[in-house]
Motif scaffolding. Sequence first.
Motif, PDB file in Angstrom:
ATOM      1  N   PRO A   1       0.819  -1.231   0.000  1.00 38.86           N
ATOM      2  CA  PRO A   1       0.000   0.000   0.000  1.00 38.86           C
ATOM      3  C   PRO A   1       0.847   1.273   0.000  1.00 38.86           C
ATOM      4  CG  PRO A   1      -0.854  -1.561   1.587  1.00 38.86           C
ATOM      5  CD  PRO A   1       0.461  -2.099   1.091  1.00 38.86           C
ATOM      6  N   GLU A   2       1.962   1.253   0.687  1.00 38.49           N
ATOM      7  CA  GLU A   2       2.861   2.409   0.687  1.00 38.49           C
ATOM      8  C   GLU A   2       3.446   2.640  -0.700  1.00 38.49           C
ATOM      9  OE1 GLU A   2       5.887   2.278   3.676  1.00 38.49           O
ATOM     10  OE2 GLU A   2       4.459   1.766   5.244  1.00 38.49           O
ATOM     11  N   ALA A   3       3.765   1.559  -1.399  1.00 37.91           N
ATOM     12  CA  ALA A   3       4.350   1.676  -2.733  1.00 37.91           C
ATOM     13  C   ALA A   3       3.367   2.311  -3.714  1.00 37.91           C
ATOM     14  CB  ALA A   3       4.805   0.315  -3.238  1.00 37.91           C
ATOM     15  N   LEU A   4       2.069   2.129  -3.489  1.00 40.05           N
ATOM     16  CA  LEU A   4       1.076   2.765  -4.357  1.00 40.05           C
ATOM     17  C   LEU A   4       1.083   4.283  -4.218  1.00 40.05           C
ATOM     18  CD1 LEU A   4      -1.999   0.397  -4.035  1.00 40.05           C
ATOM     19  CD2 LEU A   4      -0.600   0.789  -6.066  1.00 40.05           C
ATOM     20  N   GLN A   5       1.620   4.781  -3.115  1.00 39.18           N
ATOM     21  CA  GLN A   5       1.698   6.215  -2.869  1.00 39.18           C
ATOM     22  C   GLN A   5       3.047   6.803  -3.299  1.00 39.18           C
ATOM     23  OE1 GLN A   5      -0.935   7.919  -1.580  1.00 39.18           O
ATOM     24  NE2 GLN A   5      -2.062   6.010  -1.635  1.00 39.18           N
ATOM     25  N   SER A   6       3.955   5.964  -3.752  1.00 42.05           N
ATOM     26  CA  SER A   6       5.304   6.391  -4.099  1.00 42.05           C
ATOM     27  C   SER A   6       5.303   7.395  -5.252  1.00 42.05           C
ATOM     28  CB  SER A   6       6.143   5.180  -4.496  1.00 42.05           C
ATOM     29  OG  SER A   6       7.412   5.588  -4.949  1.00 42.05           O
ATOM     30  N   LYS A   7       6.300   8.265  -5.266  1.00 45.42           N
ATOM     31  CA  LYS A   7       6.499   9.175  -6.396  1.00 45.42           C
ATOM     32  C   LYS A   7       7.109   8.447  -7.585  1.00 45.42           C
ATOM     33  CE  LYS A   7       6.962  13.317  -3.636  1.00 45.42           C
ATOM     34  NZ  LYS A   7       7.795  14.466  -3.279  1.00 45.42           N
ATOM     35  N   ASP A   8       7.718   7.291  -7.330  1.00 45.60           N
ATOM     36  CA  ASP A   8       8.395   6.506  -8.369  1.00 45.60           C
ATOM     37  C   ASP A   8       7.386   5.605  -9.079  1.00 45.60           C
ATOM     38  OD1 ASP A   8      10.062   4.985  -9.943  1.00 45.60           O
ATOM     39  OD2 ASP A   8      11.090   4.015  -8.278  1.00 45.60           O
ATOM     40  N   VAL A   9       7.213   5.826 -10.374  1.00 43.39           N
ATOM     41  CA  VAL A   9       6.244   5.053 -11.141  1.00 43.39           C
ATOM     42  C   VAL A   9       6.585   3.558 -11.133  1.00 43.39           C
ATOM     43  CG1 VAL A   9       7.322   5.343 -13.408  1.00 43.39           C
ATOM     44  CG2 VAL A   9       4.862   5.017 -13.233  1.00 43.39           C
ATOM     45  N   GLN A  10       7.864   3.208 -11.111  1.00 44.52           N
ATOM     46  CA  GLN A  10       8.251   1.797 -11.095  1.00 44.52           C
ATOM     47  C   GLN A  10       7.755   1.109  -9.818  1.00 44.52           C
ATOM     48  OE1 GLN A  10       9.539   0.009 -13.610  1.00 44.52           O
ATOM     49  NE2 GLN A  10       9.352   1.869 -14.806  1.00 44.52           N
ATOM     50  N   GLN A  11       7.799   1.815  -8.710  1.00 35.76           N
ATOM     51  CA  GLN A  11       7.305   1.233  -7.458  1.00 35.76           C
ATOM     52  C   GLN A  11       5.791   1.063  -7.511  1.00 35.76           C
ATOM     53  OE1 GLN A  11       8.632   3.295  -3.973  1.00 35.76           O
ATOM     54  NE2 GLN A  11      10.712   2.554  -4.187  1.00 35.76           N
ATOM     55  N   ARG A  12       5.090   2.036  -8.074  1.00 30.97           N
ATOM     56  CA  ARG A  12       3.638   1.913  -8.183  1.00 30.97           C
ATOM     57  C   ARG A  12       3.257   0.779  -9.128  1.00 30.97           C
ATOM     58  NH1 ARG A  12       4.209   7.350  -8.982  1.00 30.97           N
ATOM     59  NH2 ARG A  12       2.999   7.363 -10.918  1.00 30.97           N
ATOM     60  N   LEU A  13       3.977   0.643 -10.234  1.00 35.90           N
ATOM     61  CA  LEU A  13       3.720  -0.457 -11.165  1.00 35.90           C
ATOM     62  C   LEU A  13       3.949  -1.812 -10.495  1.00 35.90           C
ATOM     63  CD1 LEU A  13       5.353   0.948 -14.404  1.00 35.90           C
ATOM     64  CD2 LEU A  13       2.935   0.394 -14.093  1.00 35.90           C
TER      65      LEU A  13
END
Length: 65
Positions: free
Chosen positions: A21-33
Amino acid sequence: MRRLAGLLVVASLAADEAAVPEALQSKDVQQRLAAVKTLAEAGGPEAGAFLEKALRDRDWEVVHR
């Protein structure tokens, strides 16, 4: 190189489900993907709620995945 970085992020998220869930809030698109991929593979009602939020992401790549 970006693909390798993405794979490393997926591996780390799979090892730590609480980080997804934290990764979905990341500024880094790779982490959100990577978070979307991890959630899609995991399934379940909680994953569905987080994936619905991902549909409103600012990057089309995240929404498409």
